[in-house]
Motif scaffolding. Structure first.
Motif, PDB file in Angstrom:
ATOM      1  N   ASN A  82       0.931  -1.168  -0.041  1.00 39.50           N
ATOM      2  CA  ASN A  82      -0.087   0.061   0.023  1.00 39.50           C
ATOM      3  C   ASN A  82       0.739   1.219  -0.097  1.00 39.50           C
ATOM      4  N   LYS A 119      -4.262  -2.745   9.452  1.00 43.25           N
ATOM      5  CA  LYS A 119      -4.828  -3.086   7.917  1.00 43.25           C
ATOM      6  C   LYS A 119      -3.691  -2.487   7.052  1.00 43.25           C
ATOM      7  N   ASN A 121      -0.916  -4.091   5.925  1.00 43.82           N
ATOM      8  CA  ASN A 121      -0.591  -5.324   5.166  1.00 43.82           C
ATOM      9  C   ASN A 121       0.825  -5.168   4.998  1.00 43.82           C
ATOM     10  N   GLN A 123       4.977  -5.828   5.580  1.00 43.28           N
ATOM     11  CA  GLN A 123       5.726  -7.084   6.060  1.00 43.28           C
ATOM     12  C   GLN A 123       7.219  -6.643   6.447  1.00 43.28           C
ATOM     13  N   SER A 143      -3.238  -6.545  11.953  1.00 51.19           N
ATOM     14  CA  SER A 143      -3.486  -6.981  10.326  1.00 51.19           C
ATOM     15  C   SER A 143      -2.350  -6.501   9.485  1.00 51.19           C
ATOM     16  N   ASN A 144      -1.137  -6.995   9.671  1.00 55.07           N
ATOM     17  CA  ASN A 144       0.006  -6.903   8.928  1.00 55.07           C
ATOM     18  C   ASN A 144       0.774  -8.205   8.934  1.00 55.07           C
ATOM     19  N   ARG A 145       1.822  -8.130   8.438  1.00 56.57           N
ATOM     20  CA  ARG A 145       2.567  -9.115   8.383  1.00 56.57           C
ATOM     21  C   ARG A 145       3.760  -9.131   9.262  1.00 56.57           C
ATOM     22  N   ASN A 168      -0.811 -10.597  12.835  1.00 55.93           N
ATOM     23  CA  ASN A 168       0.179 -10.714  12.500  1.00 55.93           C
ATOM     24  C   ASN A 168       1.017 -12.167  12.499  1.00 55.93           C
TER      25      ASN A 168
END
Length: 412
Positions: A82, A119, A121, A123, A143-145, A168
């Motif tokens: 994003n 949110k 996303n 990483q 809500s990420n990585r 996560n």
């Protein structure tokens, strides 16, 4: 040329308050997905801008430390679909997307009050330099990585009140460093891959919300569970074993929600459950609890959701439980209950969701086959029960709170 020079000089003369965009951050405990509460300000009233001049912030300032921390963190990001981090350029950290600043008007200039990357996303990993953000009050990374562990240096986040690392890919043992953050009141670790036991000190801290559900935590629940001052505790979907600690019934009465569901718990429901007169959600489903239901359940005058399903409970579902006035959903399915009181049959007329299927109740549909009901699971344990007269039951809770040793559940 002269006009350009004049504009440049005017820009330099601007007060610092006008050089950054984004309001302060309000701390609240309202509801929301994965810990995003309605009381938290900032996003709705802020304007996202990116860039900034490519020069370091003044040496030694609050924003200089923030610049160092955020640039170090940016370098540990390996994927940013994003393009959040594309705005993390230059010394004006208050213009970075997801970063919120405020100015306490103490003569020391603005500070980074919060980071919200929910949110996004993204990483990557957390870096030790984040400990430089000592003025930050909230860190939301739902809500990420992000993966790896939580750096021990984050103990220096002395102002942090809300920490949301949910959804996560963090792993390893419980991040004990979070228990060294002196002002933390909201802790959300759910939907990660943490494992091992949870520390006793988790229930000694002044946390108002504890979410550790949907991990791989295991072992027995700490016996000091009753020390917790939290209003919401979610322990669901782990691998906890043993019995629910007897001290559970001695917790602060402000507890409103507790979820033990989908673990490997055994033993009886503690008699002290009746102390929680403000409880709204009590869920012990999908465990291996045994014995009769404690009559003290009748003291849960505000309970809305009572889920006892998928256990090995036996005996009667009494009038005292089915008479609870605030009930919206009562589930006792997949147990070995053998009797349904008359009051329970009225729940359908009260528009209460009521599921008593797959028990051993005579003359009722969708019950267990008789051979399954011929013996009581666990050998018929005799959990401590108080005579079923409601004024006496609820009136004796104060006495019970001083005799925790008498509340110990029997092991199967």
């Amino acid at each position: 040329m002269e006009n350009w020079l004049l504009a440049f000089l005017l820009l330099l003369a601007m007060p610092i308050e006008a050089a950054y965009v984004g309001g302060g951050v309000g701390i609240g405990m309202g509801g929301g997905d994965a810990g995003v509460g309605s009381g938290r300000g900032g996003r709705a009233g802020s304007v996202w801008i990116g860039g900034g001049i490519n020069a370091p912030a003044p040496s030694g300032s609050r924003l200089s430390n923030a610049y160092t921390a955020l640039q170090a963190w940016k370098s540990a990001v390996t994927d940013d679909p994003n393009k959040i981090m594309e705005t993390w350029v230059g010394s004006d950290v208050c213009s970075y997307k997801g970063v919120f600043c405020s100015d306490p008007q103490d003569g020391m200039g603005p500070l980074v009050a919060g980071i919200d990357l929910n949110k996004a996303n993204v990483q990557g990993t957390l870096v030790k330099e984040l400990s430089l953000l000592t003025d930050m009050t909230l860190l939301h990374l739902n809500s990420n990585r992000f993966s790896g562990s939580v750096p021990n240096t984050l103990r220096d986040l002395s102002s942090l009140q809300e920490l949301d690392l949910s959804n996560n890919q963090f792993s390893g043992t419980f991040p004990a460093v979070v228990l060294e953050m002196p002002n933390l009141i909201y802790l959300d670790l759910r939907f990660n891959s943490f494992s091992g036991p949870i520390p006793e000190d988790l229930f000694n801290r002044k946390l108002d919300a504890i979410f550790v559900n949907n991990n791989n935590f295991e072992g027995e629940l700490p016996q000091n569970l009753g020390n917790s001052q939290a209003s919401v505790i979610n322990l669901a979907n782990n691998k906890f074993s043993g019995s629910i600690p007897a001290s559970f019934g001695l917790m602060a009465s402000k507890l409103k929600e507790i979820l033990f569901l989908n673990n490997q718990l055994s033993g009886c429901i503690p008699q002290g459950i009746g102390l929680f007169t403000e409880m709204k959600v009590f869920d012990v489903s999908y465990n291996s609890l045994i014995g009769h239901l404690p009559d003290t359940l009748s003291c849960l005058s505000q309970v809305e959701v009572l889920n006892l399903g998928h256990n090995k409970l036996s005996g009667e579902l009494p009038d005292l439980v089915c008479s609870l006035k605030s009930l919206m959903n009562l589930t006792v399915a997949y147990n070995f209950l053998s009797e349904l009181s008359q009051e329970c049959t009225k729940l359908f007329f009260r528009s209460v969701g009521f599921d008593f299927s797959v028990n051993c109740i005579p003359n009722k549909d969708m019950q267990r086959p008789q051979p399954e009901c011929s013996s009581t699971p666990g050998g018929g344990p005799s959990c401590l029960r108080i005579p079923s007269v409601q004024p006496h039951v609820c009136g004796t809770m104060a006495v019970l709170s001083g005799t925790a040793s008498d509340l110990t559940s029997m092991s199967p």
